[in-house]
Design a protein around this motif. Structure first.
Motif, mmCIF file in Angstrom:
data_model
loop_
_atom_site.group_PDB
_atom_site.id
_atom_site.type_symbol
_atom_site.label_atom_id
_atom_site.label_comp_id
_atom_site.label_asym_id
_atom_site.label_seq_id
_atom_site.Cartn_x
_atom_site.Cartn_y
_atom_site.Cartn_z
ATOM 1 N N UNK A 1 0.858 -1.179 0.000
ATOM 2 C CA UNK A 1 0.000 0.000 0.000
ATOM 3 C C UNK A 1 0.895 1.230 0.000
ATOM 4 N N UNK A 2 0.359 2.358 -0.420
ATOM 5 C CA UNK A 2 1.105 3.617 -0.408
ATOM 6 C C UNK A 2 0.340 4.635 0.432
ATOM 7 N N UNK B 1 1.113 15.576 -6.296
ATOM 8 C CA UNK B 1 2.443 16.047 -6.686
ATOM 9 C C UNK B 1 3.504 15.626 -5.670
ATOM 10 N N UNK B 2 4.703 15.380 -6.144
ATOM 11 C CA UNK B 2 5.781 14.916 -5.273
ATOM 12 C C UNK B 2 6.038 15.902 -4.128
ATOM 13 N N UNK B 3 5.923 17.195 -4.434
ATOM 14 C CA UNK B 3 6.204 18.215 -3.419
ATOM 15 C C UNK B 3 5.210 18.191 -2.269
ATOM 16 N N UNK B 4 4.068 17.519 -2.438
ATOM 17 C CA UNK B 4 3.038 17.486 -1.400
ATOM 18 C C UNK B 4 3.110 16.240 -0.525
ATOM 19 N N UNK B 5 4.024 15.321 -0.819
ATOM 20 C CA UNK B 5 4.045 14.042 -0.113
ATOM 21 C C UNK B 5 4.242 14.217 1.387
ATOM 22 N N UNK B 6 5.270 14.958 1.797
ATOM 23 C CA UNK B 6 5.565 15.086 3.229
ATOM 24 C C UNK B 6 4.410 15.742 3.971
ATOM 25 N N UNK B 7 3.775 16.713 3.342
ATOM 26 C CA UNK B 7 2.652 17.377 3.987
ATOM 27 C C UNK B 7 1.460 16.466 4.237
ATOM 28 N N UNK B 8 1.355 15.385 3.463
ATOM 29 C CA UNK B 8 0.258 14.435 3.630
ATOM 30 C C UNK B 8 0.589 13.333 4.636
ATOM 31 N N UNK B 9 1.850 13.228 5.031
ATOM 32 C CA UNK B 9 2.264 12.176 5.959
ATOM 33 C C UNK B 9 2.026 12.593 7.409
#
Length: 327
Positions: free
Chosen positions: A164-165, A171-179
């Motif tokens: 699972x992801x 967008x790649x730049x938003x990944x950390x903000x969603x974690x």
């Protein structure tokens, strides 16, 4: 047990989907294990069968109640009022995006009425989907709103390994903000629950790191320290066998070598590059957390080879197999 009723949504009418469906349903084993029917365009399916020299005799129905589920004569249900004339070329087009979306929407409308047990979708094109006015990142977000499902998620199959992801089509730049600790822990629990349903008594799960070398003790980033490790510790208190963060460049190698049954990834490509390097007959993308399980191919519409009769049906066959198993 009675065989599950499976809706097969045709996907993009001008992609390789119709060809894949013909190839998969030409195998008697599909009808031996489930009651499949197609939601799509009758003319398109007949044209695909003719091009492939298939003897399948597609049968139009106006309602699922009229389906016969006969081997060699698949039932085809078209959404009311949807007309594909004139034929369109294999390319991004809003009419094709609308068609693919409506096929999928009808499949899940039937699921909400408890008339189907699972859904399989041939590939659809996300650009056409958005061009048709559907303001969603992907079909899962669309289905979540359509069915009122609060927490749908994607499960990736890669041979013996499941994944699972934590973040998907953003967008790649938003990944950390969603974690977050809560989100990572939730996806660990999601994967653990699915693996238990698949028959793993004590699933072994690895949590992939986000940064190179798992952050190298904070030198390359602190997400492993601040988010991933605390999520793992919380999941372990719920008796889930999960370890990590494991460096992303080695986690799937270890999993495929037998160390883990499943991998929790932090973003889309981290999961899917590893999956798509596996044999196509073993990979598919599954939708969980919806009224019924859904699945689609791990590849796209392949406009460049559409109509040539050379598309590999392995991923669609795998999608159908997984849906039958989990339905």
């Amino acid at each position: 047990m009675s065989k599950p009723t499976i809706a097969i949504a045709m996907g993009d009418p001008t992609g390789i989907g119709p060809e894949l469906i013909v190839k998969v349903l030409s195998d008697d084993s599909a009808s031996e294990r489930c009651r499949p029917f197609i939601i799509g365009d009758l003319g398109t399916m007949r044209a695909a069968a003719t091009a492939l020299g298939s003897t399948l005799d597609f049968r139009p129905i106006d309602d699922l109640a009229g389906a016969r589920f006969q081997q060699g004569a698949p039932d085809v249900l078209n959404p009311p009022g949807l007309d594909l004339d004139p034929p369109l070329p294999p390319a991004v087009h809003p009419k094709l995006g609308e068609a693919a979306a409506r096929y999928l929407a009808l499949a899940y409308a039937l699921a909400l009425e408890a008339r189907v047990d699972g859904v399989v979708m041939a590939p659809m094109n996300k650009e056409s989907f958005r061009a048709a006015g559907y303001d969603f990142f992907d079909e899962l977000q669309f289905l979540g709103e359509l069915t009122g499902s609060a927490d749908p998620f994607i499960l990736g199959a890669a041979g013996p390994v499941w994944a699972v992801a934590v973040t998907e089509h953003i967008p790649f730049k938003d990944i950390v903000g969603q974690m977050s600790v809560e989100r990572v822990c939730r996806y660990i629990a999601h994967l653990h629950g699915v693996l238990r349903k698949l028959g793993y008594a004590s699933p072994r799960i690895a949590c992939a790191a986000l940064n190179p070398h798992a952050g190298e003790g904070g030198l390359f980033g602190t997400e492993e320290i601040d988010i991933i490790a605390p999520a793992i510790a919380e999941a372990q208190t719920a008796d889930i066998d999960v370890c990590g963060p494991v460096p992303a460049d080695i986690v799937f190698k270890r999993a495929l070598n037998g160390d883990f049954d499943g991998v929790v990834c932090m973003y889309h490509d981290q999961m899917n590059i590893a999956r798509k390097l596996q044999p196509r007959a073993d990979i598919a993308t599954l939708w969980m957390g919806l009224p019924v399980i859904g699945a689609t191919t791990a590849h796209g519409t392949a406009f460049d080879i559409a109509g040539q009769g050379i598309a590999d049906p392995g991923s669609l066959r795998a999608a159908l197999d997984y849906v039958i198993r989990l339905a």
